[in-house]
Design a protein around this motif. Structure first.
Motif, PDB file in Angstrom:
ATOM      1  N   ALA A  92       0.843  -1.195   0.067  1.00 54.30           N
ATOM      2  CA  ALA A  92      -0.060  -0.093  -0.079  1.00 54.30           C
ATOM      3  C   ALA A  92       0.843   1.226  -0.185  1.00 54.30           C
ATOM      4  CB  ALA A  92      -0.871   0.057   1.178  1.00 54.30           C
ATOM      5  N   LYS A  93       0.137   2.300  -0.183  1.00 52.18           N
ATOM      6  CA  LYS A  93       0.854   3.773   0.172  1.00 52.18           C
ATOM      7  C   LYS A  93       0.230   4.319   1.415  1.00 52.18           C
ATOM      8  CE  LYS A  93       2.122   6.403  -3.126  1.00 52.18           C
ATOM      9  NZ  LYS A  93       2.184   7.393  -4.216  1.00 52.18           N
ATOM     10  N   ILE A  94       1.399   4.634   2.487  1.00 54.46           N
ATOM     11  CA  ILE A  94       1.251   5.271   3.635  1.00 54.46           C
ATOM     12  C   ILE A  94       1.554   6.922   3.268  1.00 54.46           C
ATOM     13  CG2 ILE A  94       1.403   5.508   6.012  1.00 54.46           C
ATOM     14  CD1 ILE A  94       0.408   2.665   4.962  1.00 54.46           C
ATOM     15  N   GLY A  95       0.585   7.551   3.088  1.00 57.82           N
ATOM     16  CA  GLY A  95       0.783   8.926   2.640  1.00 57.82           C
ATOM     17  C   GLY A  95       1.207   8.773   1.175  1.00 57.82           C
ATOM     18  N   THR A  96       2.896   9.265   1.136  1.00 57.30           N
ATOM     19  CA  THR A  96       3.725   9.050  -0.097  1.00 57.30           C
ATOM     20  C   THR A  96       4.325   8.043  -0.140  1.00 57.30           C
ATOM     21  OG1 THR A  96       4.920  10.886   0.538  1.00 57.30           O
ATOM     22  CG2 THR A  96       3.123  11.653  -0.625  1.00 57.30           C
ATOM     23  N   GLU A  97       4.711   7.380   1.159  1.00 54.71           N
ATOM     24  CA  GLU A  97       5.655   6.367   1.268  1.00 54.71           C
ATOM     25  C   GLU A  97       4.999   5.009   0.743  1.00 54.71           C
ATOM     26  OE1 GLU A  97       8.221   4.099   4.952  1.00 54.71           O
ATOM     27  OE2 GLU A  97       6.560   5.658   5.290  1.00 54.71           O
ATOM     28  N   GLU A  98       5.952   4.348   0.069  1.00 57.12           N
ATOM     29  CA  GLU A  98       5.498   2.910  -0.205  1.00 57.12           C
ATOM     30  C   GLU A  98       5.639   1.910   0.935  1.00 57.12           C
ATOM     31  OE1 GLU A  98       4.113   1.836  -3.019  1.00 57.12           O
ATOM     32  OE2 GLU A  98       4.456   3.631  -4.164  1.00 57.12           O
ATOM     33  N   PHE A  99       4.710   1.005   1.120  1.00 52.34           N
ATOM     34  CA  PHE A  99       4.563   0.268   1.999  1.00 52.34           C
ATOM     35  C   PHE A  99       4.470  -1.183   1.509  1.00 52.34           C
ATOM     36  CE2 PHE A  99       2.351  -2.937   4.767  1.00 52.34           C
ATOM     37  CZ  PHE A  99       2.762  -2.978   6.008  1.00 52.34           C
ATOM     38  N   VAL A 100       5.444  -2.204   1.608  1.00 53.41           N
ATOM     39  CA  VAL A 100       5.386  -3.445   1.112  1.00 53.41           C
ATOM     40  C   VAL A 100       5.830  -4.480   2.366  1.00 53.41           C
ATOM     41  CG1 VAL A 100       6.400  -5.250  -0.420  1.00 53.41           C
ATOM     42  CG2 VAL A 100       6.454  -2.841  -0.911  1.00 53.41           C
ATOM     43  N   ALA A 101       4.756  -5.291   2.554  1.00 50.22           N
ATOM     44  CA  ALA A 101       5.001  -6.295   3.581  1.00 50.22           C
ATOM     45  C   ALA A 101       5.752  -7.511   3.475  1.00 50.22           C
ATOM     46  CB  ALA A 101       3.483  -6.625   4.300  1.00 50.22           C
ATOM     47  N   ASN A 102       6.738  -7.734   4.491  1.00 49.91           N
ATOM     48  CA  ASN A 102       7.680  -8.929   4.205  1.00 49.91           C
ATOM     49  C   ASN A 102       7.081 -10.199   4.822  1.00 49.91           C
ATOM     50  OD1 ASN A 102       8.607  -7.348   6.498  1.00 49.91           O
ATOM     51  ND2 ASN A 102       9.988  -9.352   6.684  1.00 49.91           N
ATOM     52  N   THR A 103       5.935  -9.937   5.654  1.00 56.13           N
ATOM     53  CA  THR A 103       5.001 -11.049   6.108  1.00 56.13           C
ATOM     54  C   THR A 103       3.633 -10.859   6.341  1.00 56.13           C
ATOM     55  OG1 THR A 103       5.313 -10.155   8.512  1.00 56.13           O
ATOM     56  CG2 THR A 103       6.928 -11.669   7.995  1.00 56.13           C
ATOM     57  N   THR A 104       3.178 -11.803   5.945  1.00 56.31           N
ATOM     58  CA  THR A 104       1.501 -11.492   6.318  1.00 56.31           C
ATOM     59  C   THR A 104       0.892 -12.501   6.967  1.00 56.31           C
ATOM     60  OG1 THR A 104       1.115 -13.149   4.225  1.00 56.31           O
ATOM     61  CG2 THR A 104       1.494 -10.811   3.769  1.00 56.31           C
ATOM     62  N   THR A 105      -0.254 -12.407   7.429  1.00 52.66           N
ATOM     63  CA  THR A 105      -1.120 -13.368   8.612  1.00 52.66           C
ATOM     64  C   THR A 105      -2.524 -13.079   8.012  1.00 52.66           C
ATOM     65  OG1 THR A 105       0.136 -12.970   9.994  1.00 52.66           O
ATOM     66  CG2 THR A 105      -1.716 -13.814  10.978  1.00 52.66           C
ATOM     67  N   ALA A 106      -3.352 -14.158   7.765  1.00 53.19           N
ATOM     68  CA  ALA A 106      -4.686 -14.279   7.623  1.00 53.19           C
ATOM     69  C   ALA A 106      -5.283 -15.152   7.989  1.00 53.19           C
ATOM     70  CB  ALA A 106      -4.846 -14.061   6.041  1.00 53.19           C
ATOM     71  N   VAL A 107      -6.655 -14.924   8.430  1.00 56.50           N
ATOM     72  CA  VAL A 107      -7.665 -15.877   9.170  1.00 56.50           C
ATOM     73  C   VAL A 107      -8.874 -15.649   8.682  1.00 56.50           C
ATOM     74  CG1 VAL A 107      -8.659 -16.832  11.174  1.00 56.50           C
ATOM     75  CG2 VAL A 107      -6.194 -15.626  11.479  1.00 56.50           C
ATOM     76  N   VAL A 108      -9.402 -16.724   7.955  1.00 59.27           N
ATOM     77  CA  VAL A 108     -10.841 -16.702   7.219  1.00 59.27           C
ATOM     78  C   VAL A 108     -11.730 -17.848   7.910  1.00 59.27           C
ATOM     79  CG1 VAL A 108     -12.067 -16.898   5.088  1.00 59.27           C
ATOM     80  CG2 VAL A 108      -9.889 -16.040   4.914  1.00 59.27           C
ATOM     81  N   THR A 109     -12.714 -17.320   8.434  1.00 59.85           N
ATOM     82  CA  THR A 109     -13.808 -18.143   8.923  1.00 59.85           C
ATOM     83  C   THR A 109     -15.093 -17.954   8.361  1.00 59.85           C
ATOM     84  OG1 THR A 109     -14.783 -16.702  10.943  1.00 59.85           O
ATOM     85  CG2 THR A 109     -12.492 -17.937  11.172  1.00 59.85           C
ATOM     86  N   ASP A 110     -16.151 -18.521   8.841  1.00 63.69           N
ATOM     87  CA  ASP A 110     -17.733 -18.357   8.583  1.00 63.69           C
ATOM     88  C   ASP A 110     -18.133 -16.881   8.670  1.00 63.69           C
ATOM     89  OD1 ASP A 110     -17.735 -20.753   7.373  1.00 63.69           O
ATOM     90  OD2 ASP A 110     -18.620 -21.479   8.879  1.00 63.69           O
ATOM     91  N   ASN A 111     -17.507 -16.344   9.784  1.00 60.48           N
ATOM     92  CA  ASN A 111     -18.028 -15.186  10.545  1.00 60.48           C
ATOM     93  C   ASN A 111     -17.092 -13.943  10.468  1.00 60.48           C
ATOM     94  OD1 ASN A 111     -20.218 -16.505  11.039  1.00 60.48           O
ATOM     95  ND2 ASN A 111     -19.180 -17.226  13.209  1.00 60.48           N
ATOM     96  N   TYR A 112     -15.847 -14.028   9.836  1.00 59.52           N
ATOM     97  CA  TYR A 112     -14.909 -12.902   9.900  1.00 59.52           C
ATOM     98  C   TYR A 112     -13.658 -13.230   8.936  1.00 59.52           C
ATOM     99  CZ  TYR A 112     -11.336 -14.309  12.992  1.00 59.52           C
ATOM    100  OH  TYR A 112     -10.239 -15.008  13.628  1.00 59.52           O
TER     101      TYR A 112
END
Length: 234
Positions: free
Chosen positions: A46-66
């Motif tokens: 993403a861009k935070i203001g004018t700064e590029e943000f590139v994550a080097n780690t990600t986390t995700a949880v997907v369930t029926d409710n969220y």
């Protein structure tokens, strides 16, 4: 305002332009399984203001409710977190998520142990007297691959936080993208001894249910979400 806010219970609202994860189709992204296709790398940026943000780690949880998706940039220790009230492909805004506001969280934290810049609706901003704030939150889930367990989409939002002198400051997040982010469907097991007490406007609040989520990723400190919910009464 706390950054790690996540409620695991409650029904998800139907969205007209999506299907739930159990019925989602393969998004068509190839993988390295010998079929001649190439596995695509997970991307969260993403861009935070004018700064590029590139994550080097990600986390995700997907369930029926969220859905919870987080990207961490370990070089600076900052992270972006998204929580949505449904696992359906579609578009999410404050307008169509206001009935599930406790399941709709967009935030940027410069560090995991400091207050985050959190998105709120224009109505809440007005009631809190937040100056120079305009809601820009739009999150789109474009694909949920139940076979590979990956999720993709786009996002943008404006977050605010209070400063030490009582004023407020904002961060504008644009051009957000998460692509082929691996997710888990695991949630913490219920604990039968669940107690969380507080006073709300001087009145005792005793919850019926406590939900705890531990979120961790390599390169960043783990953090926890603790939510007490009273199912009945005022």
């Amino acid at each position: 305002m706390l950054f790690a806010i996540c409620t695991l219970l409650g029904s998800c609202s139907p969205f007209d332009d999506g299907c739930d994860i159990q019925g989602s189709e393969n998004s068509g992204n190839g993988n390295g399984n010998g079929s001649g296709t190439v596995e695509e790398k997970a991307v969260f940026k993403a861009k935070i203001g004018t700064e590029e943000f590139v994550a080097n780690t990600t986390t995700a949880v997907v369930t029926d409710n969220y859905v919870l998706i987080a990207g961490t940039r370990s070089s600076k220790g900052d992270l972006i977190q998204i929580i949505l009230p449904s696992n359906k492909v579609g578009t999410y805004t404050w307008a169509n998520s206001k009935e599930n506001a406790d399941h709709f969280v967009l935030a940027y934290a410069e560090k995991v142990d400091v207050d985050a810049f959190a998105s709120i609706s224009n109505e809440d901003a007005a009631s809190l007297e937040v100056k120079n704030y305009t809601d820009t939150a739009i999150i789109k889930i474009t694909a949920v691959d139940k076979t590979k367990k990956t999720i993709s989409g786009t996002f943008q939002f404006t977050g605010f936080r209070e400063t030490d002198n009582g004023s407020t400051e904002t961060k504008v997040i644009t051009n957000g993208t998460f692509v082929n982010v691996p997710y888990t469907t695991d949630i913490p097991a219920d604990d039968s001894d669940q107690i969380l007490k507080a006073k709300v406007n001087g009145v005792d609040f005793i919850n019926d249910k406590v939900d705890v989520t531990a979120v961790s990723a390599s390169g960043s400190n783990p953090y926890y979400s603790i939510v007490g919910k009273r199912m009945m009464g005022v």
